[in-house]
Design an enzyme around this catalytic site. Sequence first.
Site, PDB file in Angstrom:
ATOM      1  N   HIS A 522       0.831  -1.210   0.000  1.00  0.00           N
ATOM      2  CA  HIS A 522       0.000   0.000   0.000  1.00  0.00           C
ATOM      3  C   HIS A 522       0.866   1.262   0.000  1.00  0.00           C
ATOM      4  O   HIS A 522       0.875   2.024   0.952  1.00  0.00           O
ATOM      5  CB  HIS A 522      -0.968  -0.014   1.191  1.00  0.00           C
ATOM      6  CG  HIS A 522      -2.126  -0.954   0.995  1.00  0.00           C
ATOM      7  ND1 HIS A 522      -2.198  -2.184   1.616  1.00  0.00           N
ATOM      8  CD2 HIS A 522      -3.239  -0.854   0.230  1.00  0.00           C
ATOM      9  CE1 HIS A 522      -3.315  -2.799   1.262  1.00  0.00           C
ATOM     10  NE2 HIS A 522      -3.967  -2.014   0.410  1.00  0.00           N
ATOM     11  N   ASN A 523       1.554   1.450  -1.080  1.00  0.00           N
ATOM     12  CA  ASN A 523       2.358   2.659  -1.253  1.00  0.00           C
ATOM     13  C   ASN A 523       1.865   3.382  -2.502  1.00  0.00           C
ATOM     14  O   ASN A 523       0.854   2.986  -3.091  1.00  0.00           O
ATOM     15  CB  ASN A 523       3.840   2.282  -1.355  1.00  0.00           C
ATOM     16  CG  ASN A 523       4.032   1.150  -2.365  1.00  0.00           C
ATOM     17  OD1 ASN A 523       3.423   1.175  -3.432  1.00  0.00           O
ATOM     18  ND2 ASN A 523       4.839   0.153  -2.016  1.00  0.00           N
ATOM     19  N   SER A 524       2.597   4.430  -2.925  1.00  0.00           N
ATOM     20  CA  SER A 524       2.051   5.223  -4.033  1.00  0.00           C
ATOM     21  C   SER A 524       2.136   4.476  -5.366  1.00  0.00           C
ATOM     22  O   SER A 524       1.461   4.845  -6.332  1.00  0.00           O
ATOM     23  CB  SER A 524       2.748   6.584  -4.122  1.00  0.00           C
ATOM     24  OG  SER A 524       4.048   6.443  -4.660  1.00  0.00           O
ATOM     25  N   THR A 525       2.923   3.411  -5.417  1.00  0.00           N
ATOM     26  CA  THR A 525       2.941   2.612  -6.653  1.00  0.00           C
ATOM     27  C   THR A 525       1.595   1.898  -6.817  1.00  0.00           C
ATOM     28  O   THR A 525       1.060   1.801  -7.922  1.00  0.00           O
ATOM     29  CB  THR A 525       4.103   1.588  -6.619  1.00  0.00           C
ATOM     30  OG1 THR A 525       5.307   2.303  -6.310  1.00  0.00           O
ATOM     31  CG2 THR A 525       4.244   0.876  -7.944  1.00  0.00           C
ATOM     32  N   HIS A 526       1.051   1.417  -5.690  1.00  0.00           N
ATOM     33  CA  HIS A 526      -0.289   0.799  -5.757  1.00  0.00           C
ATOM     34  C   HIS A 526      -1.316   1.848  -6.200  1.00  0.00           C
ATOM     35  O   HIS A 526      -2.160   1.568  -7.063  1.00  0.00           O
ATOM     36  CB  HIS A 526      -0.672   0.206  -4.391  1.00  0.00           C
ATOM     37  CG  HIS A 526      -2.117  -0.174  -4.273  1.00  0.00           C
ATOM     38  ND1 HIS A 526      -2.705  -1.130  -5.080  1.00  0.00           N
ATOM     39  CD2 HIS A 526      -3.112   0.307  -3.464  1.00  0.00           C
ATOM     40  CE1 HIS A 526      -3.999  -1.245  -4.759  1.00  0.00           C
ATOM     41  NE2 HIS A 526      -4.273  -0.374  -3.787  1.00  0.00           N
ATOM     42  N   HIS A 562      -7.232   6.810  -3.074  1.00  0.00           N
ATOM     43  CA  HIS A 562      -8.054   5.806  -2.401  1.00  0.00           C
ATOM     44  C   HIS A 562      -7.378   5.086  -1.233  1.00  0.00           C
ATOM     45  O   HIS A 562      -8.075   4.531  -0.383  1.00  0.00           O
ATOM     46  CB  HIS A 562      -8.584   4.782  -3.415  1.00  0.00           C
ATOM     47  CG  HIS A 562      -7.663   3.641  -3.638  1.00  0.00           C
ATOM     48  ND1 HIS A 562      -6.572   3.714  -4.470  1.00  0.00           N
ATOM     49  CD2 HIS A 562      -7.634   2.382  -3.093  1.00  0.00           C
ATOM     50  CE1 HIS A 562      -5.928   2.573  -4.459  1.00  0.00           C
ATOM     51  NE2 HIS A 562      -6.550   1.739  -3.621  1.00  0.00           N
ATOM     52  N   ASP A 563      -6.034   5.089  -1.182  1.00  0.00           N
ATOM     53  CA  ASP A 563      -5.366   4.420  -0.051  1.00  0.00           C
ATOM     54  C   ASP A 563      -4.405   5.371   0.660  1.00  0.00           C
ATOM     55  O   ASP A 563      -3.477   4.899   1.354  1.00  0.00           O
ATOM     56  CB  ASP A 563      -4.585   3.182  -0.545  1.00  0.00           C
ATOM     57  CG  ASP A 563      -5.451   1.920  -0.584  1.00  0.00           C
ATOM     58  OD1 ASP A 563      -6.448   1.853   0.178  1.00  0.00           O
ATOM     59  OD2 ASP A 563      -5.132   1.008  -1.378  1.00  0.00           O
ATOM     60  N   ASP A 693      -8.737  -1.601  -8.165  1.00  0.00           N
ATOM     61  CA  ASP A 693      -8.022  -1.764  -6.897  1.00  0.00           C
ATOM     62  C   ASP A 693      -7.399  -3.151  -6.754  1.00  0.00           C
ATOM     63  O   ASP A 693      -6.331  -3.302  -6.155  1.00  0.00           O
ATOM     64  CB  ASP A 693      -9.020  -1.500  -5.750  1.00  0.00           C
ATOM     65  CG  ASP A 693      -8.325  -1.289  -4.420  1.00  0.00           C
ATOM     66  OD1 ASP A 693      -7.117  -0.965  -4.432  1.00  0.00           O
ATOM     67  OD2 ASP A 693      -8.987  -1.411  -3.373  1.00  0.00           O
ATOM     68  N   GLN A 745      -3.054 -16.917  -3.315  1.00  0.00           N
ATOM     69  CA  GLN A 745      -3.507 -16.247  -4.537  1.00  0.00           C
ATOM     70  C   GLN A 745      -4.670 -16.998  -5.185  1.00  0.00           C
ATOM     71  O   GLN A 745      -5.612 -16.390  -5.692  1.00  0.00           O
ATOM     72  CB  GLN A 745      -2.338 -16.091  -5.520  1.00  0.00           C
ATOM     73  CG  GLN A 745      -1.293 -15.088  -5.050  1.00  0.00           C
ATOM     74  CD  GLN A 745      -1.910 -13.733  -4.700  1.00  0.00           C
ATOM     75  OE1 GLN A 745      -2.490 -13.070  -5.550  1.00  0.00           O
ATOM     76  NE2 GLN A 745      -1.817 -13.333  -3.443  1.00  0.00           N
TER      77      GLN A 745
END
EC number: 3.1.4.-
Length: 801
Positions: A522-526, A562-563, A693, A745
Amino acid sequence: MRWLPWHPMAYFFSRFFLSGQASTTETEIGPMRLTQDPIQVLLIFAKEDKQSDGFWWACNKAGYRCNIARTPESALECFLDKHHEIIVIDYRNPRHFDAEAICRSIRATKPAEHTVIIAVTLQVSAGQEEASVLPLLHAGFNRRFLENNSIIACYNELIQIEHGEVRSQFKLRACNSVFTALEHCHEAIEITSEDHIIQYVNPAFEQMMGYQKGELIGKELTELPKSDRNHADLLDTINTCIKRGKEWQGVYYARRKSGDNIQQHVKITPVTGQGGKIRHFVSIKKLCCSNDRSKQTYRIHHDEKCTGDQFQSDSHSFRCKNRRKESIDAKSITSQSSDATSLQNHRYSSIARIHSMTIEAPITKVINIINSAQENSSVTVAEALDRVLEILRTTELYSPQLGSKDDDPHTSDLVGGLMMDGLKKLSGNEYIFSKNMNQNQSVPVTISDAPPCIAHLLDNEESWDFNIFELEAVTNKRPLVYLGLKTFSRFGICEFLNCSEATLRAWFQVIETNYHSSNSYHNSTHAADVLHATAFFLGKERVKGSLDHLDQVAALIAATIHDVDHPGRTNSFLCNAGSELAVLYNDTAVLESHHAALAFQLTTKDNKCNIFKNLNRNHYRTLRQAIIDMVLATEMTKHFEHVNKFVNSIIKPMSSDESNSNNDSGDCEYTHSLKNFPDNQTLIKRMMIKCADVANPCRPLELCIEWAGRISEEYFAQTDEEKKQGLPVVMPVFDRNTCSIPKSQISFIDYFIMDMFDAWDAFAYLPGLMQHLANNYKHWKKLDESKCRSLRLPSENNLGS
Ligand code: AMP
Ligand code: ZN
């Protein structure tokens, strides 16, 4: 005809019924109004004398019709013809006829049931003992009249009888009509005494319960077997209530003679009788629709004379109106003690009030519509609708109950971890956010000034296979601002917002800075990845065709924020840890609420980055609302709600519209018609951001593997911390020492991804994504099968190899 009037005036009187004097009288019995014809009197006197004259003229005076008979035979014949209310028999002279025998012969006839018969006897002479009237009563007389030929004495006698016994008998006769009604009524009716002895049951009752009335009448209710499916408290409470003279109605389980339990709607009404006391309980019962219909077939046979229509209404009367009132029938009342508390009474009367309310919530309307449909449907359809109603009554309409998948710990951990809020609440150390305080780094004002390596990468930004990790690398973990500027420019966002690119850049910087680069997932790459997917979806014909520009702007902003400030921990963790955020948002959609709220705070607190500053109030409010709605839609507890609503409202109607071809370029009427329904646009936007998402399993394999590694690492870190802090471990399978990433997964795709992307693909047409998804799934399956356990950390960089 020998009984015809003999008196010179008699002919006149009997023909014209004492015209001017004979009149009808109105009487009431309960709610029934009755009209009583003039009284008919039969005088049985062998010979005319002053006494018979006295009665004759008394009848004249009172307005009664009068006949005189001279012999026992003519008396009986006359009575059977006229059914007189009063008969006066001369009892004075046994030599003329046997008065008792006449009385008995008349009494033996059916119409005499309600007739008052008077014996005229001789006066008791002085010194003679008064005789008992008992022999007269035994012979069938009701009264004795001591010889007295005064017209007024005869008159007084007759009118006293009229006002007393004749009127009572008249009312009792009217009750026959009420019994006839009960006998033919389709509802089951049971009347008991105040001490619950069965006094009456109608044929519908016999049929519903499977008993013959002979087996029931005279029995105490306690003697009959009861169903054990009723709430014991309830029975006491209602018993107390009806004993206080109040009516109760609701649902009750009864046991048929066969032993079957049937659910009935029961109304029990106490009936006050003599002395103002409760003398009876009347129970009216209908079958509930939730009863097994196969066991109810008996109810449809009982009125074989019914026409089709009547039969229809017969079944209607038994079908339930979906009232779920707690109730009882008199059976249980007798068997239960009556020491219930007034608190319970209050509770049940409240329940009754609630049930009588018409709450016009949409779900109420839906239930009402289904109820009406049941009324006219076949048993099979009605049964199916019963099941529908059961489901609708549950609160968690959109949360699937784990079935066989329950057994798989990966699935149950994921579901538990992602879909539950604050279930395992513990007071513990609060989670302290580690803010990503990346140093500001120069970012060009316009995207056209981006360094060539970045610009080159961004050339491919419109492709689904765009590699976000490369952008992450070349931007020094600031992919969001670069991709954002490029994408926003493509969609004309600055034009819509009427803001400069400098403001937009400042905004992206603020937002990106508030993503935690320390989070592995959950970083800015996501965020950039979700923004990329959203922009890709917005390019699809059907999506583009069904949304307005404002929706596109809202969707891109929502994806970006969003995150924001995600702590790298799940909602469950925050709730368990009693974090500040969980307390602030009451353990409900904690993170999603925080992302949306913080994003607006960051945006509006400084004009330099306030991309909304030039919007008018109305536009701003609409846009803000759309953004918030989308961010909140990413909360996984609502996953199935959003997916199901989308399928039901968008996909199903679309599939039934055969004119729609499922292809990327198909710009059909249906798509445009969606624009007319803001609710549908909302569902599309929610589905779009949700898919964006969690689109990582639909990315090219190497990207998919990288994302799987990153999310797993974040989960592992959470598990580590939970263990360290003594918090409940929300997802035990995500233990770095034991976890099978392929298994996790497979579970994630099976449970959350497959159906959702099937639906989204049906709408947006995404063959490339679906192909990746299938390949990736196969990849994880293969790895799982070969029990490859080398996939642990993204840093090992050998995920899937
Ligand atoms: P968000 O926190 O808004 O990104 O919501 C998406 C949810 O899906 C998060 O809880 C993620 O942890 C979860 N998620 C996304 N991708 C995966 C994945 N590949 N495997 C397991 N969980 C995932
Ligand atoms: Zn996310």
